[in-house]
Design a protein around this motif. Structure first.
Motif, mmCIF file in Angstrom:
data_model
loop_
_atom_site.group_PDB
_atom_site.id
_atom_site.type_symbol
_atom_site.label_atom_id
_atom_site.label_comp_id
_atom_site.label_asym_id
_atom_site.label_seq_id
_atom_site.Cartn_x
_atom_site.Cartn_y
_atom_site.Cartn_z
ATOM 1 N N ILE A 39 -0.745 8.055 13.550
ATOM 2 C CA ILE A 39 0.351 8.645 14.305
ATOM 3 C C ILE A 39 -0.142 9.071 15.689
ATOM 4 C CG2 ILE A 39 2.098 10.460 14.339
ATOM 5 C CD1 ILE A 39 2.442 8.371 12.098
ATOM 6 N N GLY A 40 0.678 8.790 16.710
ATOM 7 C CA GLY A 40 0.308 9.117 18.080
ATOM 8 C C GLY A 40 -0.184 7.891 18.837
ATOM 9 N N TRP A 41 -0.841 8.152 19.949
ATOM 10 C CA TRP A 41 -1.300 7.066 20.818
ATOM 11 C C TRP A 41 -2.653 6.522 20.386
ATOM 12 C CZ3 TRP A 41 1.751 4.824 24.303
ATOM 13 C CH2 TRP A 41 2.796 5.543 24.867
ATOM 14 N N SER A 80 16.593 -10.248 -4.729
ATOM 15 C CA SER A 80 16.777 -11.110 -5.892
ATOM 16 C C SER A 80 15.574 -12.023 -6.144
ATOM 17 C CB SER A 80 18.076 -11.909 -5.797
ATOM 18 O OG SER A 80 18.561 -12.166 -7.104
ATOM 19 N N ASP A 81 15.798 -13.148 -6.839
ATOM 20 C CA ASP A 81 14.714 -13.917 -7.455
ATOM 21 C C ASP A 81 14.094 -14.934 -6.492
ATOM 22 O OD1 ASP A 81 15.584 -12.446 -9.585
ATOM 23 O OD2 ASP A 81 16.473 -14.126 -10.663
ATOM 24 N N VAL A 82 13.523 -14.430 -5.429
ATOM 25 C CA VAL A 82 12.908 -15.254 -4.394
ATOM 26 C C VAL A 82 11.710 -14.498 -3.838
ATOM 27 C CG1 VAL A 82 14.956 -16.545 -3.659
ATOM 28 C CG2 VAL A 82 14.550 -14.261 -2.757
ATOM 29 N N ASN A 83 10.939 -15.151 -2.968
ATOM 30 C CA ASN A 83 9.902 -14.445 -2.236
ATOM 31 C C ASN A 83 10.554 -13.597 -1.156
ATOM 32 O OD1 ASN A 83 7.063 -13.999 -1.362
ATOM 33 N ND2 ASN A 83 7.828 -14.974 0.497
ATOM 34 N N ARG A 84 10.273 -12.321 -1.154
ATOM 35 C CA ARG A 84 10.960 -11.396 -0.260
ATOM 36 C C ARG A 84 10.209 -11.237 1.064
ATOM 37 N NH1 ARG A 84 13.728 -6.843 -4.183
ATOM 38 N NH2 ARG A 84 14.645 -8.311 -5.664
ATOM 39 N N ASN A 85 10.637 -10.259 1.860
ATOM 40 C CA ASN A 85 10.053 -10.076 3.185
ATOM 41 C C ASN A 85 8.533 -9.958 3.107
ATOM 42 O OD1 ASN A 85 10.624 -9.707 6.054
ATOM 43 N ND2 ASN A 85 9.750 -7.662 5.791
ATOM 44 N N VAL A 86 7.827 -10.764 3.883
ATOM 45 C CA VAL A 86 6.367 -10.807 3.853
ATOM 46 C C VAL A 86 5.802 -9.712 4.757
ATOM 47 C CG1 VAL A 86 4.316 -12.199 4.298
ATOM 48 C CG2 VAL A 86 6.384 -13.281 3.368
ATOM 49 N N LEU A 87 4.953 -8.858 4.176
ATOM 50 C CA LEU A 87 4.354 -7.767 4.929
ATOM 51 C C LEU A 87 3.098 -8.224 5.663
ATOM 52 C CD1 LEU A 87 4.481 -4.777 2.382
ATOM 53 C CD2 LEU A 87 6.307 -5.755 3.765
ATOM 54 N N CYS A 88 2.729 -7.472 6.703
ATOM 55 C CA CYS A 88 1.473 -7.721 7.406
ATOM 56 C C CYS A 88 0.991 -6.425 8.040
ATOM 57 C CB CYS A 88 1.652 -8.793 8.480
ATOM 58 S SG CYS A 88 0.118 -9.204 9.367
ATOM 59 N N THR A 89 -0.290 -6.133 7.913
ATOM 60 C CA THR A 89 -0.882 -4.975 8.573
ATOM 61 C C THR A 89 -0.486 -4.951 10.046
ATOM 62 O OG1 THR A 89 -2.787 -5.096 7.095
ATOM 63 C CG2 THR A 89 -3.039 -3.787 9.087
ATOM 64 N N THR A 90 -0.047 -3.801 10.521
ATOM 65 C CA THR A 90 0.355 -3.704 11.929
ATOM 66 C C THR A 90 -0.851 -3.700 12.852
ATOM 67 O OG1 THR A 90 0.484 -1.318 11.553
ATOM 68 C CG2 THR A 90 2.548 -2.547 11.550
ATOM 69 N N ASN A 91 -1.892 -2.940 12.513
ATOM 70 C CA ASN A 91 -3.182 -2.959 13.210
ATOM 71 C C ASN A 91 -3.031 -3.001 14.730
ATOM 72 O OD1 ASN A 91 -5.913 -2.967 13.528
ATOM 73 N ND2 ASN A 91 -6.284 -4.742 12.239
ATOM 74 N N PRO A 92 -2.538 -1.929 15.353
ATOM 75 C CA PRO A 92 -2.290 -1.982 16.795
ATOM 76 C C PRO A 92 -3.540 -2.035 17.656
ATOM 77 C CG PRO A 92 -1.960 0.238 15.963
ATOM 78 C CD PRO A 92 -2.182 -0.633 14.765
ATOM 79 N N GLU A 149 -7.313 -3.257 22.092
ATOM 80 C CA GLU A 149 -8.478 -3.929 22.666
ATOM 81 C C GLU A 149 -8.178 -4.604 23.994
ATOM 82 O OE1 GLU A 149 -7.978 -8.090 20.104
ATOM 83 O OE2 GLU A 149 -9.550 -6.672 19.570
ATOM 84 N N GLU A 150 -6.889 -4.861 24.262
ATOM 85 C CA GLU A 150 -6.544 -5.521 25.517
ATOM 86 C C GLU A 150 -6.234 -4.524 26.631
ATOM 87 O OE1 GLU A 150 -3.135 -3.828 24.139
ATOM 88 O OE2 GLU A 150 -4.475 -5.076 22.958
ATOM 89 N N GLY A 151 -6.336 -3.206 26.326
ATOM 90 C CA GLY A 151 -6.139 -2.178 27.346
ATOM 91 C C GLY A 151 -4.766 -1.536 27.337
ATOM 92 N N ASN A 152 -3.812 -2.114 26.606
ATOM 93 C CA ASN A 152 -2.496 -1.490 26.491
ATOM 94 C C ASN A 152 -2.520 -0.399 25.419
ATOM 95 O OD1 ASN A 152 -1.234 -3.031 28.465
ATOM 96 N ND2 ASN A 152 -0.640 -4.633 27.024
ATOM 97 N N TRP A 153 -1.474 0.422 25.430
ATOM 98 C CA TRP A 153 -1.393 1.533 24.500
ATOM 99 C C TRP A 153 -0.320 1.273 23.433
ATOM 100 C CZ3 TRP A 153 -4.532 5.836 24.439
ATOM 101 C CH2 TRP A 153 -5.393 5.983 25.538
ATOM 102 N N HIS A 154 -0.501 1.928 22.292
ATOM 103 C CA HIS A 154 0.423 1.779 21.176
ATOM 104 C C HIS A 154 0.754 3.162 20.642
ATOM 105 C CE1 HIS A 154 -0.802 -2.478 21.188
ATOM 106 N NE2 HIS A 154 -2.024 -2.015 21.293
ATOM 107 N N LEU A 155 2.029 3.482 20.568
ATOM 108 C CA LEU A 155 2.477 4.796 20.118
ATOM 109 C C LEU A 155 3.137 4.677 18.747
ATOM 110 C CD1 LEU A 155 3.102 7.807 20.537
ATOM 111 C CD2 LEU A 155 5.189 7.121 21.765
ATOM 112 N N THR A 156 2.478 5.239 17.730
ATOM 113 C CA THR A 156 3.059 5.245 16.389
ATOM 114 C C THR A 156 3.865 6.516 16.205
ATOM 115 O OG1 THR A 156 1.194 3.972 15.522
ATOM 116 C CG2 THR A 156 2.584 5.099 13.916
#
Length: 586
Positions: free
Chosen positions: A358-360, A149-161, A364-371
């Protein structure tokens, strides 16, 4: 010479009924609580049908069985769709387990739908479960305030893993912007939580002196003229489609740290079939603001749109129409006046991608991210592909977080190296990892039928088969490892973001679509209507010709949308307010 008050330029017309509704709602309370006790209908009556949207819900029914129920002299099977507020899409595994449990036990369909507004939706919540649903979310630390409705909705942000530290900074600002622009009324807590506080601390004070109302100092008693969307993007990734938002913040970094934002205003993708006074639009660059003025800027843009937006004609009530009516420079000057500084020149930035990796990937901190690729964002167990169960099993052992993307996918983020094999094993066993073409990864659809009341044609259920046919064409012409940004909307309201696709389909009637072409891969150009009201076989025949020509004659690294413009398949849309509806002829 001073500029005239832009509000004076509005035509003399009565306010829309939505303005009466908001004015008489007692700050969004209405009589929703009374409706909850009415067991004669699964629906909400009168104004409450609209007011529940401010609480993050839409009333829907299953259109597949509507005629059958009418024949049985039953009302349509009314249920609620709820959209969670989740700034930047970050969620804990513990929260996911709670979300999953409610979907399985208390919804008609048992599924969770990831949306391109970087959050999730429940579909099929019956009236007796509505209040328990909000209380369930509250216990998880979540809510659905202002997601519709007539409000500011969910704010998006780049995930950038990969750039985790920069993402963390940007995500914190997405949360701050969301909090600053939330409604201050206690209606959500009063109705759904029996008056319990929604937040552990008081909502932030308004920052701009021009904003005066006691209860709603930023949004006002009548809230905004229409919905308002905000996003934060970290170049060079543009998966949030920054140009589709009323307000966009482009993160500018120096030496790996955020220093401020380029501010974009006036994007939006909806239009109305045949109504040439409506149009999609990419946003305008206003300038750069330092971090210290980010919230002042957000508040100033919102309050200017609140005061100057069209409250008589909801088809022209979004920010882009206000900018067109009063002039970009006049609107920008008012924002500068309200936030207390002048915009600095735009800082250099560029986009190169907008798809998820998509994928692993290693952060930068050495951990992994799986999309994980989630087709259409629909999470449910199907034969041979129990992905809902798989995500539940991952959530039970994962120590990092989950990140929902604006492309309807999910990232298992922050996986320590020691847990990588364990997470991957679960994902593979449950069909969450497998062979997915680049074309399928870059295709998207809105929900549409059977639950969306606005849908004119299929979208989510239509897309998988359409992509298979496009894949076959691309393989035939030797470009199977390439992709075209392909999107399908069930109606022209823009939820599937077809108006930033290289090829976009917009539903016109059951089995019929308008075909658009000429957007680009990075999401900065509106496509143009090529052919109207055509069937799937007609669409496939056209795509066969287009893709064959593209495969033979494209330049190195030339996306299909750029090729379509260069070769005259369509003229580029350079000035949407004036040329979106022009002929496709070169």
């Amino acid at each position: 010479m001073s500029n005239p008050d832009p509000r004076a330029k509005l035509p003399a017309a009565p306010l829309s009924d939505n303005e009466r509704l908001k004015d008489q709602s007692d700050y969004l309370h209405g009589t929703i609580s009374d409706d909850l006790t009415d067991g004669l209908t699964g629906a909400f009556k009168g104004d409450n049908f609209q007011l529940i949207r401010f609480h993050g819900m839409y009333e829907q029914d299953n259109r597949d069985i509507r005629a059958e129920r009418v024949e049985q002299k039953l009302e349509p099977l009314k249920s609620m769709m709820l959209r969670c507020r989740l700034p930047g899409g970050v969620i804990t595994p513990q929260q996911w387990l709670g979300i999953d449990q409610f979907a399985g036990e208390h919804t008609l369909y048992g599924s969770i739908r990831l949306t391109n507004r970087q959050t999730f939706q429940y579909h099929g919540v019956l009236k007796p479960d509505i209040k328990p649903m909000h209380q369930w979310l509250h216990k998880l630390g979540l809510d659905s305030i202002a997601t519709a409705s007539d409000v500011n909705r969910n704010v998006l942000c780049t995930t950038n893993p990969v750039e985790s530290s920069l993402h963390k900074e940007a995500h914190e600002w997405a949360k701050k912007i969301s909090m600053q622009l939330l409604p201050r009324t206690t209606a959500y807590a009063d109705i759904w939580l029996d008056g319990e506080k929604v937040f552990s601390t008081e909502a932030p004070k308004p920052l701009i002196k021009e904003v005066a109302d006691d209860v709603e100092p930023i949004l006002g008693k009548n809230y905004l003229p229409r919905k308002f969307k905000t996003a934060v993007v970290i170049p060079p990734d543009n998966e949030v489609d920054i140009h589709s938002n009323d307000l966009g913040f482009v993160a500018i970094e120096e030496n790996g740290h955020l220093v401020g934002f380029n501010v974009l205003v006036g994007g939006g993708l909806s239009s109305e079939h045949g109504n040439t006074s409506t149009y999609p639009n990419t946003s305008y660059e206003f300038g750069f603001v330092p971090l210290s003025h980010t919230l002042y800027c957000a508040e100033a843009v919102v309050s200017t749109q609140r005061d100057w937006g069209n409250r008589s004609d909801r088809k022209h009530a979004r920010t882009r129409y206000t900018l067109e009516r009063v002039g970009v420079d006049i609107f920008k000057a008012e924002v500068e006046k309200r936030m207390g500084i002048t915009f600095e020149p735009i800082r250099p930035y560029h986009f190169t991608t907008r798809g998820d990796r998509i994928g692993w990937v290693k952060g930068e901190e050495g951990n992994w991210h799986l999309t994980l690729f989630i087709e259409n964002g629909r999470i449910i167990d199907t034969p041979g592909k129990p992905i809902k169960t798989g995500l539940r099993e991952i959530a039970k052992i994962h120590k990092g977080d989950f990140r929902l993307t604006a492309n309807q996918n999910l990232i298992v983020a922050g996986v320590p190296p020691r847990d990588k094999k364990k997470i991957e094993k679960i994902a593979r066993e449950h069909g969450l990892i497998g062979q997915v073409s680049k074309q399928r990864e870059h295709s998207m659809a809105c929900v549409a039928l059977p639950t969306c009341p606005l849908a004119m044609a299929e979208a989510e259920r239509f897309l998988p088969g359409l992509v298979s046919r496009v894949e076959a064409i691309m393989d035939k012409h030797g470009v199977g490892d390439e992709h075209i940004v392909l999107r399908v909307n069930g109606c022209p309201n823009g939820c599937g973001r077809s108006m930033l696709a290289e090829i976009g389909l917009v539903g016109k009637a059951i089995g019929r679509y308008n075909l658009f072409a000429g957007g680009n891969r990075i999401g900065t150009r509106i496509p143009r209507l090529y052919k109207e009201n055509i069937t799937e076989p007609e669409i496939i025949a056209i795509l066969e010709d287009w893709i064959g020509d593209w495969a033979r004659n494209r330049r190195p690294d030339e996306g299909f949308g750029d090729y379509a413009v260069r070769t005259g398949i369509v003229q580029p849309v350079l000035d949407p307010p004036r040329d979106f509806w022009k002929s496709t002829a070169a």
